[in-house]
Design an enzyme around this catalytic site. Structure first.
Site, PDB file in Angstrom:
ATOM      1  N   GLU A 104       0.829  -1.217   0.000  1.00 29.54           N
ATOM      2  CA  GLU A 104       0.000   0.000   0.000  1.00 29.54           C
ATOM      3  C   GLU A 104       0.854   1.254   0.000  1.00 29.54           C
ATOM      4  O   GLU A 104       0.584   2.220  -0.705  1.00 29.54           O
ATOM      5  CB  GLU A 104      -0.920   0.030   1.229  1.00 29.54           C
ATOM      6  CG  GLU A 104      -1.904  -1.116   1.309  1.00 29.54           C
ATOM      7  CD  GLU A 104      -1.388  -2.317   2.094  1.00 29.54           C
ATOM      8  OE1 GLU A 104      -0.210  -2.680   1.933  1.00 29.54           O
ATOM      9  OE2 GLU A 104      -2.180  -2.890   2.854  1.00 29.54           O
ATOM     10  N   CYS A 156      -1.933  -2.757   7.256  1.00 30.94           N
ATOM     11  CA  CYS A 156      -1.365  -2.700   8.611  1.00 30.94           C
ATOM     12  C   CYS A 156      -1.586  -1.307   9.197  1.00 30.94           C
ATOM     13  O   CYS A 156      -2.000  -0.368   8.502  1.00 30.94           O
ATOM     14  CB  CYS A 156       0.126  -3.041   8.578  1.00 30.94           C
ATOM     15  SG  CYS A 156       1.169  -1.670   8.024  1.00 30.94           S
ATOM     16  N   CYS A 186       0.280   1.585   7.417  1.00 34.25           N
ATOM     17  CA  CYS A 186      -0.346   1.949   6.142  1.00 34.25           C
ATOM     18  C   CYS A 186      -1.656   2.697   6.353  1.00 34.25           C
ATOM     19  O   CYS A 186      -1.971   3.633   5.608  1.00 34.25           O
ATOM     20  CB  CYS A 186      -0.570   0.700   5.285  1.00 34.25           C
ATOM     21  SG  CYS A 186       0.968   0.019   4.636  1.00 34.25           S
TER      22      CYS A 186
END
Ligand code: THU
Length: 132
Positions: A55, A86, A89
């Protein structure tokens, strides 16, 4: 771009993943307001710490090319379980796209549609820095 096309772009990035340590490939494709799409994959490192998620690669590629207005991201995993962004991100996505739509796509092409607000409620952002 259709949802299916964006998911396809994210899934195509699984083969670009450099993940010799986790053996957990992830692909991402982020769509900008102007319709352009930036892709990413996770890139790991022997020292572990410098590894980066798919990402963030997609977001940083876009931002470095002058794009900051994001509408949707697709995140592809190679497992049956959906791969959700996560925490790091989520915070990076929050910086540029608090209204972002997030599509998770699994190994079978099944999808789960979420929002950035679902992923990061009570978030911290630039507005907090100027709040009284
Ligand atoms: N990973 C991502 O690329 N995106 C996520 O949202 C979760 C985790 C990567 C980081 C690492 O390379 C591997 O997946 C295992 O954690």
């Amino acid at each position: 771009m259709t949802k299916q096309e964006l998911c396809r772009r994210a899934r195509d990035m699984l083969s670009r993943s450099y993940s010799p340590y986790s053996h957990f490939p992830v692909g991402a494709a982020i769509e900008c307001a102007d319709g352009s799409v930036y892709t990413g994959c996770n890139i790991e490192n022997a020292a572990y710490g410098p590894s980066i998620c798919a990402e963030r690669v997609a977001v940083f590629k876009a931002v470095s090319e002058g794009k900051r207005d994001f509408v949707r991201i697709a995140v592809a995993g190679a497992t049956k379980a959906f791969c959700a962004p996560c925490g790091v991100c989520r915070q990076v996505l929050q910086e540029f796209a608090p209204e972002l739509e997030v599509i998770l796509v699994n190994c079978d092409g099944e999808t789960l549609e979420l929002t950035q607000k679902d992923l990061l409620p009570y978030s911290f952002g630039s507005e907090n820095l100027s709040a009284e």
